[in-house]
Design a protein around this motif. Structure first.
Motif, short mmCIF file in Angstrom:
data_model
loop_
_atom_site.label_atom_id
_atom_site.label_comp_id
_atom_site.label_asym_id
_atom_site.label_seq_id
_atom_site.Cartn_x
_atom_site.Cartn_y
_atom_site.Cartn_z
N THR A 29 0.86 -1.18 0.00
CA THR A 29 0.00 0.00 0.00
C THR A 29 0.89 1.23 0.00
OG1 THR A 29 -1.73 -1.14 1.21
CG2 THR A 29 -1.76 1.27 1.30
N VAL A 30 0.66 2.12 -0.94
CA VAL A 30 1.45 3.35 -1.07
C VAL A 30 0.55 4.53 -0.74
CG1 VAL A 30 2.73 4.83 -2.66
CG2 VAL A 30 2.98 2.33 -2.78
N VAL A 31 0.80 5.13 0.43
CA VAL A 31 0.05 6.31 0.84
C VAL A 31 0.72 7.53 0.22
CG1 VAL A 31 -0.66 7.71 2.82
CG2 VAL A 31 -0.64 5.22 3.01
N LEU A 32 -0.10 8.37 -0.41
CA LEU A 32 0.42 9.57 -1.05
C LEU A 32 0.54 10.70 -0.04
CD1 LEU A 32 -1.70 9.36 -4.30
CD2 LEU A 32 0.70 8.73 -4.01
N MET A 33 1.61 11.46 -0.16
CA MET A 33 1.85 12.60 0.71
C MET A 33 1.18 13.83 0.08
SD MET A 33 3.45 11.08 3.02
CE MET A 33 3.88 12.44 4.07
N PRO A 34 0.85 14.85 0.91
CA PRO A 34 0.27 16.07 0.36
C PRO A 34 1.15 16.64 -0.74
CG PRO A 34 0.18 16.10 2.76
CD PRO A 34 1.02 14.90 2.36
N GLY A 35 0.52 17.02 -1.83
CA GLY A 35 1.25 17.59 -2.96
C GLY A 35 1.66 16.59 -4.02
N GLU A 36 1.59 15.30 -3.69
CA GLU A 36 1.92 14.29 -4.71
C GLU A 36 0.72 14.11 -5.62
OE1 GLU A 36 5.26 11.43 -2.86
OE2 GLU A 36 3.23 10.97 -2.21
N THR A 37 0.94 14.21 -6.89
CA THR A 37 -0.17 14.15 -7.84
C THR A 37 0.11 13.19 -9.00
OG1 THR A 37 0.72 16.09 -8.98
CG2 THR A 37 -0.97 16.49 -7.31
N PRO A 38 0.10 11.90 -8.71
CA PRO A 38 0.19 10.96 -9.84
C PRO A 38 -1.08 11.09 -10.68
CG PRO A 38 -0.22 9.78 -7.79
CD PRO A 38 -0.05 11.23 -7.44
N PRO A 39 -1.09 10.54 -11.88
CA PRO A 39 -2.29 10.61 -12.70
C PRO A 39 -3.52 10.15 -11.91
CG PRO A 39 -0.49 9.66 -13.96
CD PRO A 39 -0.01 9.79 -12.54
N ALA A 40 -4.62 10.88 -12.05
CA ALA A 40 -5.84 10.64 -11.25
C ALA A 40 -6.34 9.20 -11.37
CB ALA A 40 -6.93 11.62 -11.65
N HIS A 41 -6.19 8.58 -12.53
CA HIS A 41 -6.69 7.21 -12.69
C HIS A 41 -5.87 6.19 -11.89
CE1 HIS A 41 -3.51 7.19 -15.77
NE2 HIS A 41 -3.53 5.87 -15.66
N LEU A 42 -4.74 6.63 -11.30
CA LEU A 42 -3.91 5.74 -10.50
C LEU A 42 -4.08 5.96 -9.00
CD1 LEU A 42 -0.58 5.93 -12.55
CD2 LEU A 42 -2.33 4.14 -12.62
N VAL A 43 -5.01 6.86 -8.62
CA VAL A 43 -5.21 7.20 -7.22
C VAL A 43 -6.54 6.66 -6.73
CG1 VAL A 43 -5.42 9.11 -5.58
CG2 VAL A 43 -3.83 9.30 -7.49
N ASP A 44 -6.53 6.17 -5.49
CA ASP A 44 -7.72 5.65 -4.83
C ASP A 44 -7.76 6.25 -3.43
OD1 ASP A 44 -9.98 4.10 -4.89
OD2 ASP A 44 -8.93 2.21 -5.16
N VAL A 45 -8.86 6.07 -2.73
CA VAL A 45 -8.98 6.50 -1.34
C VAL A 45 -9.22 5.25 -0.52
CG1 VAL A 45 -10.31 7.89 0.29
CG2 VAL A 45 -9.91 8.75 -2.02
N ASP A 46 -8.40 5.05 0.54
CA ASP A 46 -8.55 3.84 1.34
C ASP A 46 -9.64 4.03 2.40
OD1 ASP A 46 -7.41 5.23 3.49
OD2 ASP A 46 -5.63 3.96 3.60
N GLU A 47 -9.84 2.99 3.22
CA GLU A 47 -10.92 3.00 4.21
C GLU A 47 -10.72 4.06 5.29
OE1 GLU A 47 -7.66 0.30 5.37
OE2 GLU A 47 -8.90 0.39 3.58
N ARG A 48 -9.50 4.60 5.42
CA ARG A 48 -9.23 5.66 6.40
C ARG A 48 -9.37 7.05 5.78
NH1 ARG A 48 -3.45 3.46 7.51
NH2 ARG A 48 -3.81 3.15 5.30
N GLY A 49 -9.67 7.09 4.47
CA GLY A 49 -9.80 8.37 3.79
C GLY A 49 -8.50 8.91 3.24
N LEU A 50 -7.45 8.09 3.22
CA LEU A 50 -6.15 8.53 2.71
C LEU A 50 -6.04 8.27 1.22
CD1 LEU A 50 -3.93 7.00 5.54
CD2 LEU A 50 -4.60 9.40 5.27
N ASP A 51 -5.40 9.19 0.51
CA ASP A 51 -5.11 8.96 -0.90
C ASP A 51 -3.98 7.94 -1.00
OD1 ASP A 51 -6.99 10.78 -1.78
OD2 ASP A 51 -5.56 12.42 -2.03
N VAL A 52 -4.22 6.92 -1.79
CA VAL A 52 -3.24 5.84 -1.98
C VAL A 52 -3.16 5.53 -3.47
CG1 VAL A 52 -3.62 4.79 0.29
CG2 VAL A 52 -4.99 4.03 -1.66
N MET A 53 -2.06 4.89 -3.85
CA MET A 53 -1.96 4.43 -5.23
C MET A 53 -2.97 3.29 -5.41
SD MET A 53 0.26 6.20 -6.91
CE MET A 53 0.53 5.18 -8.35
#
Length: 111
Positions: A29-53
């Motif tokens: 599981t790769v949690v994204l840090m604030p300001g990291e913006t990989p392509p939107a289609h590669l980002v998900d939100v986990d059960e804790r509400g964190l942006d993850v790959m």
């Protein structure tokens, strides 16, 4: 979650190479840090509400180039991926865990 440090955390196995690996780090599981913006289609939100790959249904990171088994966004990969030490303790643990799930060849007994 508590981090556990081992005596070998800083040791790197020179026999480990990303070019000869099944990219097992791409199953973490790769949690994204604030300001990291990989392509939107590669980002998900986990059960804790964190942006993850995002991960595909089989558990692999959606950014994985499966033909070459390497990161498809390597130049702009998340910070946590940049910090993952090839051949380090966490890498060795993940490789060992993944290899333990692989089917073993059947040993033939000769009578």
């Amino acid at each position: 979650m508590t981090s556990v440090f081992r005596d070998d955390d800083q040791l790197v196995d020179p026999g480990v190479s990303c070019s000869r690996c099944a990219a097992v780090c791409c199953r973490l599981t790769v949690v994204l840090m604030p300001g990291e913006t990989p392509p939107a289609h590669l980002v998900d939100v986990d059960e804790r509400g964190l942006d993850v790959m995002r991960r595909d249904p089989d558990g692999w990171c959606s950014a994985l180039d499966r033909e070459h088994m390497r990161c498809g966004i390597y130049a702009s990969r998340p910070a946590i991926c940049r910090k993952f030490a090839m051949g380090g303790a966490y890498c060795r643990d993940e490789r060992g865990s993944f290899e333990a799930t692989l089917p073993r060849p059947i040993a033939l007994r000769l009578a």
